[in-house]
Motif scaffolding. Sequence first.
Motif, short mmCIF file in Angstrom:
data_model
loop_
_atom_site.label_atom_id
_atom_site.label_comp_id
_atom_site.label_asym_id
_atom_site.label_seq_id
_atom_site.Cartn_x
_atom_site.Cartn_y
_atom_site.Cartn_z
N GLU A 114 0.12 -68.78 -58.47
CA GLU A 114 0.74 -69.48 -59.59
C GLU A 114 1.49 -68.54 -60.53
OE1 GLU A 114 -2.05 -70.11 -63.33
OE2 GLU A 114 -2.88 -71.14 -61.58
N ASP A 115 1.27 -67.25 -60.38
CA ASP A 115 1.89 -66.27 -61.28
C ASP A 115 3.27 -65.81 -60.82
OD1 ASP A 115 -0.37 -66.29 -62.92
OD2 ASP A 115 -1.36 -64.75 -61.70
N SER A 116 3.75 -66.34 -59.72
CA SER A 116 5.01 -65.87 -59.15
C SER A 116 6.13 -66.91 -59.28
CB SER A 116 4.83 -65.53 -57.67
OG SER A 116 6.07 -65.24 -57.07
N PRO A 117 7.08 -66.69 -60.19
CA PRO A 117 8.23 -67.59 -60.27
C PRO A 117 9.09 -67.53 -59.02
CG PRO A 117 8.52 -65.70 -61.72
CD PRO A 117 7.12 -65.65 -61.23
N THR A 118 9.14 -66.37 -58.38
CA THR A 118 9.92 -66.21 -57.15
C THR A 118 9.39 -67.11 -56.05
OG1 THR A 118 10.39 -63.91 -57.73
CG2 THR A 118 10.73 -64.55 -55.43
N LEU A 119 8.06 -67.24 -55.97
CA LEU A 119 7.44 -68.08 -54.95
C LEU A 119 7.82 -69.55 -55.16
CD1 LEU A 119 5.60 -68.28 -52.51
CD2 LEU A 119 3.64 -68.42 -54.07
N ALA A 140 -0.55 -78.39 -66.34
CA ALA A 140 -1.30 -78.84 -67.52
C ALA A 140 -1.04 -77.92 -68.71
CB ALA A 140 -2.79 -78.90 -67.20
N SER A 141 -1.06 -76.63 -68.45
CA SER A 141 -0.84 -75.66 -69.53
C SER A 141 0.60 -75.68 -70.02
CB SER A 141 -1.16 -74.24 -69.03
OG SER A 141 -0.22 -73.83 -68.05
N GLY A 142 1.51 -76.02 -69.10
CA GLY A 142 2.92 -76.03 -69.45
C GLY A 142 3.56 -74.66 -69.43
N ARG A 143 2.89 -73.67 -68.82
CA ARG A 143 3.44 -72.31 -68.84
C ARG A 143 3.37 -71.62 -67.46
NH1 ARG A 143 -0.32 -69.42 -67.46
NH2 ARG A 143 1.07 -67.62 -67.55
N THR A 144 3.01 -72.32 -66.43
CA THR A 144 2.81 -71.70 -65.12
C THR A 144 4.10 -71.09 -64.57
OG1 THR A 144 1.12 -73.37 -64.66
CG2 THR A 144 1.94 -72.11 -62.79
N PRO A 145 4.13 -69.79 -64.33
CA PRO A 145 5.35 -69.11 -63.85
C PRO A 145 5.89 -69.69 -62.55
CG PRO A 145 3.76 -67.50 -64.66
CD PRO A 145 3.05 -68.82 -64.64
N TYR A 146 5.00 -70.07 -61.64
CA TYR A 146 5.42 -70.66 -60.36
C TYR A 146 6.27 -71.90 -60.60
CZ TYR A 146 4.88 -73.21 -55.92
OH TYR A 146 5.11 -73.92 -54.75
N ILE A 148 7.86 -72.70 -63.46
CA ILE A 148 9.08 -72.30 -64.17
C ILE A 148 10.13 -71.79 -63.17
CG2 ILE A 148 10.05 -70.60 -65.76
CD1 ILE A 148 7.47 -70.86 -67.40
N GLY A 149 9.69 -70.99 -62.22
CA GLY A 149 10.61 -70.49 -61.19
C GLY A 149 11.22 -71.62 -60.38
N ALA A 150 10.38 -72.62 -60.06
CA ALA A 150 10.86 -73.76 -59.27
C ALA A 150 11.87 -74.58 -60.07
CB ALA A 150 9.67 -74.63 -58.86
N LEU A 151 11.57 -74.87 -61.33
CA LEU A 151 12.48 -75.66 -62.16
C LEU A 151 13.79 -74.91 -62.42
CD1 LEU A 151 9.97 -77.19 -64.74
CD2 LEU A 151 11.19 -78.41 -62.93
N THR A 152 13.70 -73.60 -62.63
CA THR A 152 14.90 -72.80 -62.84
C THR A 152 15.83 -72.90 -61.64
OG1 THR A 152 13.70 -71.23 -64.25
CG2 THR A 152 15.77 -70.48 -63.29
N TYR A 153 15.27 -72.76 -60.46
CA TYR A 153 16.07 -72.86 -59.24
C TYR A 153 16.63 -74.27 -59.06
CZ TYR A 153 17.32 -73.00 -54.31
OH TYR A 153 18.00 -73.17 -53.14
N ALA A 154 15.81 -75.28 -59.35
CA ALA A 154 16.27 -76.67 -59.21
C ALA A 154 17.47 -76.94 -60.12
CB ALA A 154 15.14 -77.63 -59.54
N ASN A 155 17.42 -76.40 -61.32
CA ASN A 155 18.56 -76.55 -62.25
C ASN A 155 19.82 -75.87 -61.70
OD1 ASN A 155 17.34 -78.08 -64.34
ND2 ASN A 155 16.32 -76.25 -65.12
N GLU A 156 19.64 -74.72 -61.09
CA GLU A 156 20.78 -73.99 -60.53
C GLU A 156 21.42 -74.78 -59.40
OE1 GLU A 156 19.09 -70.30 -59.32
OE2 GLU A 156 18.89 -69.51 -61.36
N VAL A 157 20.60 -75.46 -58.63
CA VAL A 157 21.10 -76.27 -57.51
C VAL A 157 21.79 -77.53 -58.02
CG1 VAL A 157 20.36 -77.65 -55.52
CG2 VAL A 157 19.42 -75.37 -55.87
#
Length: 295
Positions: A114-119, A140-146, A148-157
């Motif tokens: 869960e700590d890897s935005p790249t994953l 739940a926490s709203g801060r999981t890097p995994y 955030i990485g997924a949403l960042t990429y989804a926005n780019e797409v």
Amino acid sequence: MDLNKLTTEKRNERSMNLDTLSTEQVIRLMNEEDAVVPKAIEQIVPTIAKAVDAIIARFKKNGRLIYIGAGTSGRLGVLDAVECVPTFGVPPEKVVGVIAGGDRAMYRAVEGAEDSPTLGQQDLTALSLTKEDVVVGIAASGRTPYVIGALTYANEVGAETIALSCNQDAEISAFANIAIEVIVGAEVLTGSTRLKAGTAQKLVLNMLSTASMIGIGKVYNNLMVDVQPTNEKLRVRAVRIIQQATECTEEQAQEAFEQSGEQVKIAIVMILFDQTKEQAEETLVQNQGFIRKTT
């Protein structure tokens, strides 16, 4: 990492002496705290409705609904995705659940996943994410890097992005077009977000998938007309649904069910309009799969 700012990590004043309570007192306290969840969801119904409308719009463009999260949040997403197949008759690739660490993480925690935005990005890349898809990041926490990485990429797409969390002004909210924040307060067992937070996420996911399926014609009245009769119980239910939808006899429902190739929606249209299987199929195609539009 400062967890002190997260509501989900705070100590619940009502459960400070949790280990001294009787079994019945523990259960009563948990039940009282759980009652907070639907009230919290009530406060954000318009936001959930906005998310559903966004999902329906992407479904109509042949897009997919993709849930992605880690730990409990990821498991809940996978659970909701899996249930859509038999309940609504959609192919498994239409609603997809992705959990950090892969399938094995459903049964055992995968350290560090869960700590890897790249994953998170890699897992969506593996699905060949497109701009027609919807990505729901769950944390739940709203801060999981995994996530955030997924949403960042989804926005780019250019995909539609939705964040589901249980903290106000959650970090993942800033990475989504639509932010669903269900504030349920501190857990009875400090930090155990599989409790109220998990319940809140499950209820919201129920709403997202069910209301979206209603929006693309998978429901007639309040009946699961695209249910997949994969076992004896479901075959009996399928015939019963045909009866309820058409007010025909059990014998008529059974006959139409068999003639339709065990396709409930087609059987219903066959009875309602006295059509053959082929005619019923064409009627549904003309009405984008909605029985209501044919009546």
